[in-house]
Design a protein around this motif. Structure first.
Motif, PDB file in Angstrom:
ATOM      1  N   ASP A 103       0.844  -1.192   0.000  1.00  0.00           N
ATOM      2  CA  ASP A 103       0.000   0.000   0.000  1.00  0.00           C
ATOM      3  C   ASP A 103       0.885   1.250   0.000  1.00  0.00           C
ATOM      4  O   ASP A 103       1.847   1.336   0.768  1.00  0.00           O
ATOM      5  N   PRO A 104       0.562   2.241  -0.848  1.00  0.00           N
ATOM      6  CA  PRO A 104       1.420   3.442  -0.925  1.00  0.00           C
ATOM      7  C   PRO A 104       1.152   4.469   0.175  1.00  0.00           C
ATOM      8  O   PRO A 104       1.792   5.524   0.185  1.00  0.00           O
ATOM      9  N   GLU A 105       0.234   4.190   1.094  1.00  0.00           N
ATOM     10  CA  GLU A 105      -0.042   5.162   2.153  1.00  0.00           C
ATOM     11  C   GLU A 105       1.219   5.416   2.959  1.00  0.00           C
ATOM     12  O   GLU A 105       1.931   4.484   3.353  1.00  0.00           O
ATOM     13  N   ALA A 106       1.492   6.696   3.236  1.00  0.00           N
ATOM     14  CA  ALA A 106       2.747   7.100   3.875  1.00  0.00           C
ATOM     15  C   ALA A 106       2.468   7.805   5.199  1.00  0.00           C
ATOM     16  O   ALA A 106       1.409   8.398   5.409  1.00  0.00           O
ATOM     17  N   LEU A 107       3.461   7.735   6.081  1.00  0.00           N
ATOM     18  CA  LEU A 107       3.372   8.354   7.400  1.00  0.00           C
ATOM     19  C   LEU A 107       4.706   8.998   7.731  1.00  0.00           C
ATOM     20  O   LEU A 107       5.762   8.372   7.563  1.00  0.00           O
ATOM     21  N   GLU A 108       4.684  10.244   8.211  1.00  0.00           N
ATOM     22  CA  GLU A 108       5.908  10.907   8.663  1.00  0.00           C
ATOM     23  C   GLU A 108       6.132  10.596  10.133  1.00  0.00           C
ATOM     24  O   GLU A 108       5.224  10.734  10.953  1.00  0.00           O
ATOM     25  N   LEU A 109       7.352  10.188  10.471  1.00  0.00           N
ATOM     26  CA  LEU A 109       7.670   9.813  11.842  1.00  0.00           C
ATOM     27  C   LEU A 109       7.844  11.053  12.725  1.00  0.00           C
ATOM     28  O   LEU A 109       7.887  12.187  12.248  1.00  0.00           O
ATOM     29  N   ALA A 110       7.997  10.787  14.018  1.00  0.00           N
ATOM     30  CA  ALA A 110       8.078  11.879  14.993  1.00  0.00           C
ATOM     31  C   ALA A 110       9.319  12.736  14.824  1.00  0.00           C
ATOM     32  O   ALA A 110       9.358  13.862  15.346  1.00  0.00           O
ATOM     33  N   ASP A 111      10.348  12.242  14.100  1.00  0.00           N
ATOM     34  CA  ASP A 111      11.548  13.066  13.897  1.00  0.00           C
ATOM     35  C   ASP A 111      11.282  14.236  12.956  1.00  0.00           C
ATOM     36  O   ASP A 111      12.140  15.104  12.768  1.00  0.00           O
ATOM     37  N   GLY A 112      10.091  14.262  12.350  1.00  0.00           N
ATOM     38  CA  GLY A 112       9.728  15.365  11.468  1.00  0.00           C
ATOM     39  C   GLY A 112      10.275  15.245  10.062  1.00  0.00           C
ATOM     40  O   GLY A 112      10.044  16.144   9.236  1.00  0.00           O
ATOM     41  N   TRP A 113      10.947  14.148   9.750  1.00  0.00           N
ATOM     42  CA  TRP A 113      11.557  13.971   8.433  1.00  0.00           C
ATOM     43  C   TRP A 113      11.229  12.619   7.804  1.00  0.00           C
ATOM     44  O   TRP A 113      10.711  12.566   6.697  1.00  0.00           O
ATOM     45  N   THR A 114      11.532  11.547   8.494  1.00  0.00           N
ATOM     46  CA  THR A 114      11.470  10.220   7.898  1.00  0.00           C
ATOM     47  C   THR A 114      10.040   9.847   7.538  1.00  0.00           C
ATOM     48  O   THR A 114       9.132   9.894   8.378  1.00  0.00           O
ATOM     49  N   VAL A 115       9.844   9.458   6.266  1.00  0.00           N
ATOM     50  CA  VAL A 115       8.538   9.041   5.771  1.00  0.00           C
ATOM     51  C   VAL A 115       8.583   7.540   5.509  1.00  0.00           C
ATOM     52  O   VAL A 115       9.483   7.051   4.810  1.00  0.00           O
ATOM     53  N   VAL A 116       7.627   6.806   6.081  1.00  0.00           N
ATOM     54  CA  VAL A 116       7.602   5.345   5.975  1.00  0.00           C
ATOM     55  C   VAL A 116       6.282   4.873   5.391  1.00  0.00           C
ATOM     56  O   VAL A 116       5.290   5.614   5.382  1.00  0.00           O
ATOM     57  N   THR A 117       6.271   3.636   4.905  1.00  0.00           N
ATOM     58  CA  THR A 117       5.023   3.013   4.494  1.00  0.00           C
ATOM     59  C   THR A 117       4.236   2.617   5.741  1.00  0.00           C
ATOM     60  O   THR A 117       4.798   2.080   6.698  1.00  0.00           O
ATOM     61  N   VAL A 118       2.947   2.855   5.733  1.00  0.00           N
ATOM     62  CA  VAL A 118       2.109   2.533   6.884  1.00  0.00           C
ATOM     63  C   VAL A 118       2.047   1.025   7.114  1.00  0.00           C
ATOM     64  O   VAL A 118       2.044   0.557   8.258  1.00  0.00           O
ATOM     65  N   ASP A 119       2.025   0.250   6.020  1.00  0.00           N
ATOM     66  CA  ASP A 119       1.905  -1.202   6.165  1.00  0.00           C
ATOM     67  C   ASP A 119       3.244  -1.908   6.337  1.00  0.00           C
ATOM     68  O   ASP A 119       3.299  -3.138   6.431  1.00  0.00           O
ATOM     69  N   GLY A 120       4.343  -1.151   6.363  1.00  0.00           N
ATOM     70  CA  GLY A 120       5.658  -1.745   6.558  1.00  0.00           C
ATOM     71  C   GLY A 120       6.278  -2.342   5.313  1.00  0.00           C
ATOM     72  O   GLY A 120       7.367  -2.937   5.385  1.00  0.00           O
ATOM     73  N   SER A 121       5.627  -2.182   4.150  1.00  0.00           N
ATOM     74  CA  SER A 121       6.190  -2.724   2.913  1.00  0.00           C
ATOM     75  C   SER A 121       7.404  -1.916   2.478  1.00  0.00           C
ATOM     76  O   SER A 121       7.585  -0.761   2.877  1.00  0.00           O
ATOM     77  N   ARG A 122       8.225  -2.528   1.653  1.00  0.00           N
ATOM     78  CA  ARG A 122       9.449  -1.862   1.209  1.00  0.00           C
ATOM     79  C   ARG A 122       9.161  -0.780   0.167  1.00  0.00           C
ATOM     80  O   ARG A 122       8.164  -0.864  -0.566  1.00  0.00           O
ATOM     81  N   ALA A 123      10.048   0.195   0.141  1.00  0.00           N
ATOM     82  CA  ALA A 123       9.868   1.335  -0.746  1.00  0.00           C
ATOM     83  C   ALA A 123      11.185   1.646  -1.436  1.00  0.00           C
ATOM     84  O   ALA A 123      12.268   1.356  -0.915  1.00  0.00           O
ATOM     85  N   VAL A 124      11.089   2.259  -2.615  1.00  0.00           N
ATOM     86  CA  VAL A 124      12.274   2.641  -3.387  1.00  0.00           C
ATOM     87  C   VAL A 124      12.066   4.033  -3.969  1.00  0.00           C
ATOM     88  O   VAL A 124      10.933   4.516  -4.096  1.00  0.00           O
ATOM     89  N   HIS A 125      13.175   4.663  -4.344  1.00  0.00           N
ATOM     90  CA  HIS A 125      13.159   6.060  -4.806  1.00  0.00           C
ATOM     91  C   HIS A 125      14.301   6.245  -5.796  1.00  0.00           C
ATOM     92  O   HIS A 125      15.453   5.947  -5.487  1.00  0.00           O
ATOM     93  N   TRP A 126      13.965   6.715  -6.982  1.00  0.00           N
ATOM     94  CA  TRP A 126      14.966   7.063  -7.987  1.00  0.00           C
ATOM     95  C   TRP A 126      14.675   8.486  -8.464  1.00  0.00           C
ATOM     96  O   TRP A 126      13.520   8.886  -8.560  1.00  0.00           O
TER      97      TRP A 126
END
Length: 272
Positions: free
Chosen positions: A232-255
């Motif tokens: 699922d592509p739903e994203a969540l920003e962590l408490a550090d104010g920067w790191t964005v993660v997948t809500v379901d814990g699936s792996r992500a990539v960026h080019w």
């Protein structure tokens, strides 16, 4: 981040917004910054292996940029504490490097890097498999890179901004069909204009119908940067104010590449 504005800027107007247009000599100046980013990422790729920390990769990147006569774009940008973003596994973007974050066999890490040379910015990202990674992870990264290539090829004078978005989306969907999966396209984050600042108008979505948005004109430069997830592509920003993660814990990539609109077609400014 040091931001240097030109005394005499040339801008296209679109819905009340200014989109910076560069002269050919200024595109060449951006290419210098882009080439430095490419060299930096190549050095990081070479050193990315099990047992290395993301903090060590950040130190290497900063030193490479400064040795090349540049300034890291990210360091200090709105308080960001590092010279690269190092996003591991479920982290989509903006992961903060740390000496304590040790890479392990099978990890995926997306490294985003920017540099300023003589006031001009370059911005690029790669995804790196740490040691031996799964076939699914290799396919996910390859799909994202194919989406980047398709989006970059759509940076054509006379086209519209969302022609790029549609090309990215179509390539990601096609890759998923070939791989027998559905890749998630992260909607909340996307590409952007770039030049005398790192982030400029226009915002470039990674999905959408073609034929919309500002007309692409020679002298525009865009950071094209698809982000895909294995779930699922739903994203969540962590408490550090920067790191964005997948809500379901699936792996992500960026080019990502910085691409200029020219009379002769797209020019990728962050190639090696």
């Amino acid at each position: 981040m040091r931001v240097i504005s030109r005394a005499r800027g040339v801008f296209a107007r679109w819905r009340g917004r200014d989109i910076e247009l560069k002269a050919p000599a200024e595109i060449e100046a951006m290419r210098v910054a882009g080439a430095l980013v490419a060299r930096t990422l190549a050095a990081v790729v070479e050193q990315t292996k099990p047992g290395v920390s993301t903090g060590e990769l950040d130190e290497l990147a900063e030193q490479t940029i400064r040795d090349g006569g540049g300034v890291p774009s990210f360091l200090g940008y709105h308080g960001y504490p590092a010279s690269i973003c190092a996003s591991v596994n479920e982290q989509i973007v903006h992961g903060i490097p740390a000496r304590e974050r040790i890479l392990a066999e099978g990890d995926l890490i997306s490294v985003d890097c920017g540099a300023i040379v003589d006031g001009w910015h370059g911005d690029s990202a790669v995804t790196i498999g740490v040691g031996t990674v799964s076939e699914a992870d290799r396919a996910l990264s390859a799909a994202c890179r194919a989406a980047l290539d398709a989006g970059s090829a759509a940076v054509l004078a006379g086209g519209r901004l969302t022609d790029i978005s549609h090309a990215v989306q179509t390539a990601a969907i096609d890759a998923g069909r070939r791989d027998g999966v559905t890749y998630g396209i992260v909607a909340e984050y996307g590409g952007h204009g770039i030049g005398t600042s790192m982030h400029m108008d226009p915002f470039l979505p990674n999905h959408g119908d073609p034929g919309r948005g500002p007309r692409l004109r020679p002298g525009m430069a865009l950071a094209v940067e698809p982000m895909l997830t294995a779930g699922d592509p739903e994203a969540l920003e962590l408490a550090d104010g920067w790191t964005v993660v997948t809500v379901d814990g699936s792996r992500a990539v960026h080019w990502e590449h910085t691409v200029a609109v020219t009379e002769d077609g797209p020019r990728v400014l962050t190639l090696p």
